[in-house]
Write a protein that holds these residues in place. Structure first.
Motif, mmCIF file in Angstrom:
data_model
loop_
_atom_site.group_PDB
_atom_site.id
_atom_site.type_symbol
_atom_site.label_atom_id
_atom_site.label_comp_id
_atom_site.label_asym_id
_atom_site.label_seq_id
_atom_site.Cartn_x
_atom_site.Cartn_y
_atom_site.Cartn_z
ATOM 1 N N ASN A 1 0.860 -1.177 0.000
ATOM 2 C CA ASN A 1 0.000 0.000 0.000
ATOM 3 C C ASN A 1 0.904 1.237 0.000
ATOM 4 O OD1 ASN A 1 -1.591 2.205 0.753
ATOM 5 N ND2 ASN A 1 -2.976 0.930 1.945
ATOM 6 N N PRO A 2 0.842 2.065 -1.050
ATOM 7 C CA PRO A 2 1.760 3.206 -1.154
ATOM 8 C C PRO A 2 1.506 4.299 -0.115
ATOM 9 C CG PRO A 2 0.133 3.298 -2.900
ATOM 10 C CD PRO A 2 -0.065 1.990 -2.189
ATOM 11 N N ASN A 3 0.373 4.257 0.585
ATOM 12 C CA ASN A 3 0.076 5.264 1.603
ATOM 13 C C ASN A 3 0.721 4.947 2.944
ATOM 14 O OD1 ASN A 3 -1.553 6.723 -0.186
ATOM 15 N ND2 ASN A 3 -3.279 5.395 0.252
ATOM 16 N N LEU A 4 1.389 3.807 3.034
ATOM 17 C CA LEU A 4 1.988 3.388 4.295
ATOM 18 C C LEU A 4 3.504 3.344 4.172
ATOM 19 C CD1 LEU A 4 -0.453 0.451 5.082
ATOM 20 C CD2 LEU A 4 -0.572 2.807 5.917
ATOM 21 N N LYS A 5 4.165 3.703 5.240
ATOM 22 C CA LYS A 5 5.628 3.686 5.281
ATOM 23 C C LYS A 5 6.089 2.977 6.546
ATOM 24 C CE LYS A 5 6.095 6.147 1.590
ATOM 25 N NZ LYS A 5 6.190 5.440 0.364
ATOM 26 N N LEU A 6 7.223 2.310 6.441
ATOM 27 C CA LEU A 6 7.826 1.639 7.578
ATOM 28 C C LEU A 6 8.744 2.615 8.295
ATOM 29 C CD1 LEU A 6 8.229 -1.139 9.014
ATOM 30 C CD2 LEU A 6 10.233 -1.424 7.551
ATOM 31 N N ARG A 7 8.612 2.678 9.605
ATOM 32 C CA ARG A 7 9.472 3.538 10.427
ATOM 33 C C ARG A 7 10.082 2.696 11.527
ATOM 34 N NH1 ARG A 7 9.337 6.520 6.617
ATOM 35 N NH2 ARG A 7 8.046 8.364 6.457
ATOM 36 N N GLN A 8 11.341 2.975 11.838
ATOM 37 C CA GLN A 8 11.982 2.299 12.950
ATOM 38 C C GLN A 8 11.945 3.210 14.158
ATOM 39 O OE1 GLN A 8 15.941 0.825 12.210
ATOM 40 N NE2 GLN A 8 16.064 -0.118 14.227
ATOM 41 N N ILE A 9 11.483 2.662 15.263
ATOM 42 C CA ILE A 9 11.423 3.401 16.521
ATOM 43 C C ILE A 9 12.191 2.566 17.538
ATOM 44 C CG2 ILE A 9 9.916 4.358 18.300
ATOM 45 C CD1 ILE A 9 7.729 4.446 16.044
ATOM 46 N N GLY A 10 13.420 2.974 17.811
ATOM 47 C CA GLY A 10 14.288 2.156 18.648
ATOM 48 C C GLY A 10 14.604 0.863 17.919
ATOM 49 N N LYS A 11 14.312 -0.255 18.558
ATOM 50 C CA LYS A 11 14.542 -1.555 17.943
ATOM 51 C C LYS A 11 13.270 -2.111 17.304
ATOM 52 C CE LYS A 11 18.384 -2.828 20.863
ATOM 53 N NZ LYS A 11 18.987 -3.866 21.690
ATOM 54 N N LYS A 12 12.194 -1.372 17.347
ATOM 55 C CA LYS A 12 10.915 -1.813 16.808
ATOM 56 C C LYS A 12 10.654 -1.159 15.459
ATOM 57 C CE LYS A 12 9.582 -3.813 20.700
ATOM 58 N NZ LYS A 12 9.268 -5.171 20.880
ATOM 59 N N TYR A 13 9.836 -1.823 14.666
ATOM 60 C CA TYR A 13 9.424 -1.293 13.371
ATOM 61 C C TYR A 13 7.916 -1.146 13.380
ATOM 62 C CZ TYR A 13 14.072 -2.780 11.935
ATOM 63 O OH TYR A 13 15.426 -2.950 11.831
ATOM 64 N N VAL B 1 4.436 0.442 10.960
ATOM 65 C CA VAL B 1 3.916 1.011 9.723
ATOM 66 C C VAL B 1 3.088 2.234 10.081
ATOM 67 C CG1 VAL B 1 2.354 0.618 7.792
ATOM 68 C CG2 VAL B 1 3.920 -1.173 8.485
ATOM 69 N N VAL B 2 3.378 3.343 9.388
ATOM 70 C CA VAL B 2 2.664 4.596 9.643
ATOM 71 C C VAL B 2 2.042 5.116 8.359
ATOM 72 C CG1 VAL B 2 4.137 5.240 11.590
ATOM 73 C CG2 VAL B 2 4.735 6.011 9.306
ATOM 74 N N ASP B 3 1.041 5.948 8.521
ATOM 75 C CA ASP B 3 0.386 6.607 7.400
ATOM 76 C C ASP B 3 1.345 7.657 6.850
ATOM 77 O OD1 ASP B 3 -1.137 8.546 5.914
ATOM 78 O OD2 ASP B 3 -2.937 7.707 6.804
ATOM 79 N N ALA B 4 1.702 7.553 5.595
ATOM 80 C CA ALA B 4 2.692 8.446 4.989
ATOM 81 C C ALA B 4 2.207 9.885 4.895
ATOM 82 C CB ALA B 4 3.072 7.945 3.606
ATOM 83 N N GLU B 5 0.907 10.080 4.793
ATOM 84 C CA GLU B 5 0.381 11.440 4.652
ATOM 85 C C GLU B 5 0.499 12.225 5.947
ATOM 86 O OE1 GLU B 5 -3.562 11.208 3.041
ATOM 87 O OE2 GLU B 5 -2.855 10.300 1.190
ATOM 88 N N THR B 6 0.255 11.561 7.090
ATOM 89 C CA THR B 6 0.301 12.274 8.360
ATOM 90 C C THR B 6 1.594 12.024 9.116
ATOM 91 O OG1 THR B 6 -0.720 10.468 9.604
ATOM 92 C CG2 THR B 6 -2.210 12.100 8.596
ATOM 93 N N GLY B 7 2.285 10.942 8.761
ATOM 94 C CA GLY B 7 3.505 10.595 9.469
ATOM 95 C C GLY B 7 3.266 9.950 10.817
ATOM 96 N N SER B 8 2.014 9.623 11.107
ATOM 97 C CA SER B 8 1.703 9.024 12.402
ATOM 98 C C SER B 8 1.064 7.654 12.218
ATOM 99 C CB SER B 8 0.759 9.934 13.192
ATOM 100 O OG SER B 8 -0.475 10.038 12.516
ATOM 101 N N ALA B 9 1.079 6.894 13.272
ATOM 102 C CA ALA B 9 0.447 5.570 13.240
ATOM 103 C C ALA B 9 -1.056 5.738 13.392
ATOM 104 C CB ALA B 9 0.986 4.704 14.360
ATOM 105 N N LYS B 10 -1.807 4.944 12.673
ATOM 106 C CA LYS B 10 -3.245 4.896 12.888
ATOM 107 C C LYS B 10 -3.455 4.057 14.137
ATOM 108 C CE LYS B 10 -4.592 5.297 8.090
ATOM 109 N NZ LYS B 10 -5.330 4.711 6.988
ATOM 110 N N LEU B 11 -3.907 4.678 15.193
ATOM 111 C CA LEU B 11 -3.960 3.982 16.471
ATOM 112 C C LEU B 11 -4.973 2.854 16.501
ATOM 113 C CD1 LEU B 11 -3.466 6.988 18.886
ATOM 114 C CD2 LEU B 11 -1.776 5.366 18.025
#
Length: 91
Positions: free
Chosen positions: A7-19, A21-31
């Motif tokens: 899905n091109p609207n989602l991006k993988l982000r690393q937070i510490g040792k965890k990965y 997927v966040v919404d690319a448009e807002t840059g935040s995780a859909k809770l």
């Protein structure tokens, strides 16, 4: 075999040792739908990028990166893709 894409609207982000997927448009995780990945799933996501893929591509990459046989890799990929498809991560 069916060709898939992430899905091109989602991006993988690393937070510490965890990965995650966040919404690319807002840059935040859909809770309501937070997806966390282990290192293997994150490696596959990054390797796919914007390319199309088939499940055997992912299984082959697992075999190349880890000491795992093709049958085990295919079974793991099937489970992973079921989660990704159900969650809307794959189109």
């Amino acid at each position: 075999m069916t060709t898939m894409k992430l899905n091109p609207n989602l991006k993988l982000r690393q937070i510490g040792k965890k990965y995650m997927v966040v919404d690319a448009e807002t840059g935040s995780a859909k809770l309501t739908n937070v997806f966390t990945f282990n290192a293997s799933a994150a490696m596959l996501w990054q390797r796919i990028g914007t390319s199309s893929f088939v499940p055997d591509d992912l299984a082959r990459w697992l075999c190349e990166s880890y000491d795992v046989d093709m049958a085990t890799a295919r079974a793991d990929v099937e489970k992973l893709l079921r989660c990704w498809i159900d969650g809307g991560l794959v189109i």
